[in-house]
Design a protein around this motif. Structure first.
Motif, PDB file in Angstrom:
ATOM      1  N   PRO A 171      26.250 -23.736  -3.815  1.00 31.69           N
ATOM      2  CA  PRO A 171      25.654 -22.896  -4.864  1.00 31.69           C
ATOM      3  C   PRO A 171      24.574 -21.976  -4.299  1.00 31.69           C
ATOM      4  N   ILE A 172      24.953 -21.103  -3.372  1.00 30.06           N
ATOM      5  CA  ILE A 172      23.980 -20.248  -2.696  1.00 30.06           C
ATOM      6  C   ILE A 172      23.363 -19.266  -3.691  1.00 30.06           C
ATOM      7  N   GLU A 173      22.041 -19.231  -3.717  1.00 28.71           N
ATOM      8  CA  GLU A 173      21.301 -18.310  -4.579  1.00 28.71           C
ATOM      9  C   GLU A 173      20.622 -17.201  -3.791  1.00 28.71           C
ATOM     10  N   VAL A 174      20.291 -17.493  -2.524  1.00 23.70           N
ATOM     11  CA  VAL A 174      19.503 -16.563  -1.715  1.00 23.70           C
ATOM     12  C   VAL A 174      20.061 -16.550  -0.290  1.00 23.70           C
ATOM     13  N   VAL A 175      20.165 -15.352   0.298  1.00 24.83           N
ATOM     14  CA  VAL A 175      20.469 -15.194   1.720  1.00 24.83           C
ATOM     15  C   VAL A 175      19.251 -14.559   2.377  1.00 24.83           C
ATOM     16  N   LEU A 219       7.705 -13.510   0.108  1.00 29.61           N
ATOM     17  CA  LEU A 219       7.331 -14.723  -0.623  1.00 29.61           C
ATOM     18  C   LEU A 219       7.235 -14.448  -2.119  1.00 29.61           C
ATOM     19  N   ILE A 220       6.696 -13.301  -2.487  1.00 32.14           N
ATOM     20  CA  ILE A 220       6.595 -12.942  -3.906  1.00 32.14           C
ATOM     21  C   ILE A 220       7.992 -12.806  -4.513  1.00 32.14           C
ATOM     22  N   ARG A 221       8.870 -12.085  -3.825  1.00 35.64           N
ATOM     23  CA  ARG A 221      10.217 -11.858  -4.364  1.00 35.64           C
ATOM     24  C   ARG A 221      11.021 -13.153  -4.412  1.00 35.64           C
ATOM     25  N   LEU A 222      10.939 -13.934  -3.346  1.00 41.72           N
ATOM     26  CA  LEU A 222      11.693 -15.187  -3.311  1.00 41.72           C
ATOM     27  C   LEU A 222      11.149 -16.178  -4.338  1.00 41.72           C
ATOM     28  N   GLY A 223       9.844 -16.226  -4.491  1.00 40.53           N
ATOM     29  CA  GLY A 223       9.254 -17.136  -5.470  1.00 40.53           C
ATOM     30  C   GLY A 223       9.664 -16.807  -6.890  1.00 40.53           C
ATOM     31  N   ALA A 224       9.917 -15.515  -7.162  1.00 39.61           N
ATOM     32  CA  ALA A 224      10.363 -15.111  -8.495  1.00 39.61           C
ATOM     33  C   ALA A 224      11.853 -15.351  -8.703  1.00 39.61           C
ATOM     34  N   THR A 225      12.576 -15.612  -7.606  1.00 40.52           N
ATOM     35  CA  THR A 225      14.029 -15.740  -7.670  1.00 40.52           C
ATOM     36  C   THR A 225      14.498 -17.181  -7.619  1.00 40.52           C
ATOM     37  N   LEU A 226      13.796 -17.997  -6.853  1.00 36.96           N
ATOM     38  CA  LEU A 226      14.298 -19.309  -6.477  1.00 36.96           C
ATOM     39  C   LEU A 226      13.448 -20.419  -7.072  1.00 36.96           C
ATOM     40  N   GLU A 227      14.079 -21.333  -7.764  1.00 35.11           N
ATOM     41  CA  GLU A 227      13.397 -22.522  -8.267  1.00 35.11           C
ATOM     42  C   GLU A 227      13.244 -23.537  -7.135  1.00 35.11           C
ATOM     43  N   PRO A 228      12.163 -24.342  -7.137  1.00 38.16           N
ATOM     44  CA  PRO A 228      12.041 -25.395  -6.125  1.00 38.16           C
ATOM     45  C   PRO A 228      13.177 -26.404  -6.235  1.00 38.16           C
ATOM     46  N   ASP A 229      13.374 -27.143  -5.164  1.00 41.45           N
ATOM     47  CA  ASP A 229      14.305 -28.263  -5.200  1.00 41.45           C
ATOM     48  C   ASP A 229      13.829 -29.294  -6.220  1.00 41.45           C
ATOM     49  N   PRO A 230      14.728 -30.110  -6.757  1.00 40.72           N
ATOM     50  CA  PRO A 230      14.295 -31.198  -7.636  1.00 40.72           C
ATOM     51  C   PRO A 230      13.238 -32.052  -6.952  1.00 40.72           C
ATOM     52  N   GLY A 231      12.119 -32.225  -7.619  1.00 43.12           N
ATOM     53  CA  GLY A 231      11.010 -32.977  -7.048  1.00 43.12           C
ATOM     54  C   GLY A 231      10.103 -32.159  -6.148  1.00 43.12           C
ATOM     55  N   GLY A 232      10.482 -30.885  -5.880  1.00 41.04           N
ATOM     56  CA  GLY A 232       9.674 -30.030  -5.026  1.00 41.04           C
ATOM     57  C   GLY A 232       8.690 -29.205  -5.826  1.00 41.04           C
ATOM     58  N   THR A 233       7.703 -28.668  -5.146  1.00 43.31           N
ATOM     59  CA  THR A 233       6.678 -27.839  -5.777  1.00 43.31           C
ATOM     60  C   THR A 233       6.448 -26.601  -4.932  1.00 43.31           C
ATOM     61  N   ALA A 234       6.477 -25.446  -5.570  1.00 45.98           N
ATOM     62  CA  ALA A 234       6.210 -24.202  -4.860  1.00 45.98           C
ATOM     63  C   ALA A 234       4.712 -23.987  -4.711  1.00 45.98           C
ATOM     64  N   ASP A 235       4.321 -23.424  -3.560  1.00 49.05           N
ATOM     65  CA  ASP A 235       2.935 -23.022  -3.310  1.00 49.05           C
ATOM     66  C   ASP A 235       3.005 -21.628  -2.699  1.00 49.05           C
ATOM     67  N   LEU A 236       2.842 -20.612  -3.524  1.00 51.86           N
ATOM     68  CA  LEU A 236       3.024 -19.232  -3.081  1.00 51.86           C
ATOM     69  C   LEU A 236       1.727 -18.603  -2.568  1.00 51.86           C
ATOM     70  N   THR A 237       0.815 -19.436  -2.108  1.00 51.17           N
ATOM     71  CA  THR A 237      -0.406 -18.924  -1.492  1.00 51.17           C
ATOM     72  C   THR A 237      -0.045 -18.013  -0.327  1.00 51.17           C
ATOM     73  N   PRO A 238      -0.566 -16.792  -0.282  1.00 46.71           N
ATOM     74  CA  PRO A 238      -0.171 -15.858   0.786  1.00 46.71           C
ATOM     75  C   PRO A 238      -0.591 -16.360   2.162  1.00 46.71           C
ATOM     76  N   TYR A 239       0.127 -15.879   3.173  1.00 46.55           N
ATOM     77  CA  TYR A 239      -0.267 -16.110   4.552  1.00 46.55           C
ATOM     78  C   TYR A 239      -1.538 -15.314   4.856  1.00 46.55           C
ATOM     79  N   GLY A 240      -2.264 -15.774   5.873  1.00 50.30           N
ATOM     80  CA  GLY A 240      -3.417 -15.016   6.339  1.00 50.30           C
ATOM     81  C   GLY A 240      -2.975 -13.932   7.318  1.00 50.30           C
ATOM     82  N   GLY A 241      -3.875 -13.484   8.147  1.00 55.27           N
ATOM     83  CA  GLY A 241      -3.562 -12.416   9.095  1.00 55.27           C
ATOM     84  C   GLY A 241      -2.934 -12.942  10.360  1.00 55.27           C
ATOM     85  N   GLY A 242      -1.777 -13.520  10.262  1.00 60.24           N
ATOM     86  CA  GLY A 242      -1.093 -14.145  11.396  1.00 60.24           C
ATOM     87  C   GLY A 242      -0.788 -15.602  11.080  1.00 60.24           C
TER      88      GLY A 242
END
Length: 315
Positions: free
Chosen positions: A202-206, A250-273
């Motif tokens: 059931p591929i949702e994202v490539v 990360l913003i686009r994928l987070g809006a597209t993809l639900e976490p795995d069952p039992g998983g939790t998303a953390d869309l905190t941005p990366y720093g400068g590297g």
């Protein structure tokens, strides 16, 4: 004297070739009665021992067990995928006139789920030294960064990864390697594997990691119903530019993809590297039994000028 199948099949069949036993009814197995075999046939359509071994129902049960972390290593590709990999154009790579392929450690085919549970397909370029030792894709520093991206999305298991090329390459991806990537044996096998992934999962994202993967996915042209994300290769020397690119993804994928069952998303941005916490250890369930403990856990391998492999210390 006991035969090799004494603990597996009834005494009447123990001296027969295994190919013959596979074509017998399931009651040839020790502990399975003719009545049991009839029930298996009625319930699952299993006419033979081979049918039982290849039953999608039992494959589903194994996939669920594996999802629970049992066993704690990757047992390898199931029979249908093993047949696909056995048809890989290895001689085309091995005899390629460009001389651009590292052949010493053999091909690397995949990492992740081949059991019909993958929702994210990750495509990379070629296997580096860590991948050559582990015989799995995306295991070294770049793989741990990709794993960290998946962790941010709450995806801990439902992914599969493969590369543009089966063998490692000499040098950077350039015009010559782009032409090789488009050659019929290379592209044909790769797209056969990609098509099989789409048909069985059931591929949702490539996610295409780097230029080689982006071009490979463009040539393949997956359905528009599947979200496609092109990201800069994490091995790029300008890590600040990479993480800026990954923050947008990360913003686009987070809006597209639900976490795995039992998983939790953390869309905190990366720093400068990339920092240490941005490297997620590769799950042991993705790696084959018996590989060195350092693989996938912070350390990575490099070559010296004589192609000797060396382990670098953890970050």
């Amino acid at each position: 004297m006991a035969g090799p199948f004494e603990k597996l099949v009834d005494s009447a069949h123990r001296s027969q070739p295994v190919e013959t036993i596979l074509d017998l009814a399931p009651d040839a197995l020790l502990g399975v009665s003719p009545g049991d075999a009839a029930h298996l046939r009625d319930a699952f359509g299993t006419q033979t021992v081979r049918d039982l071994a290849e039953s999608p129902v039992f494959a589903a049960a194994r996939a669920l067990r594996n999802a629970a972390g049992e066993p704690v290593f990757d047992p390898g590709p199931p029979p249908d995928w093993a047949a696909v990999f056995a048809a890989a154009p290895l001689t085309h790579y091995q005899s390629h006139p460009s001389g651009r392929f590292r052949l010493e450690f053999g091909p690397v085919y995949y990492r992740g789920r081949l059991d019909s549970t993958a929702r994210v397909l990750v495509v990379g370029q070629d296997p580096a030294p860590n991948e050559l030792i582990a015989h799995r894709a995306f295991v070294g520093a770049s793989g741990q960064r990709v794993q960290g991206l998946l962790r941010k999305l709450g995806v801990g298991r439902s992914y599969v990864m493969l590369n543009t090329f089966l063998y490692g390459v000499f040098g950077q991806y350039d015009t010559e390697l782009a032409a090789v990537s488009a050659e019929a044996p290379v592209a044909g096998f790769r797209e056969q594997a990609l098509d099989k992934i789409l048909s069985n999962n059931p591929i949702e994202v490539v996610v295409a990691v780097g230029r080689a993967a982006r071009e490979a996915v463009e040539w393949w042209d997956p359905p528009t119903t599947i979200h496609r994300e092109d990201i800069t290769h994490p091995g790029s020397p300008d890590s600040e530019a990479v993480t800026a690119n990954w923050n947008l993804a990360l913003i686009r994928l987070g809006a597209t993809l639900e976490p795995d069952p039992g998983g939790t998303a953390d869309l905190t941005p990366y720093g400068g590297g990339f920092e240490g916490p941005d490297h997620e250890p590769i799950p042991k369930g993705d790696l084959p039994f018996g590989i060195p403990e350092f693989l996938g856990a912070g350390s990575h391998v490099t070559r010296d000028g004589n192609d000797v492999l060396m382990v670098r210390s953890p970050k």
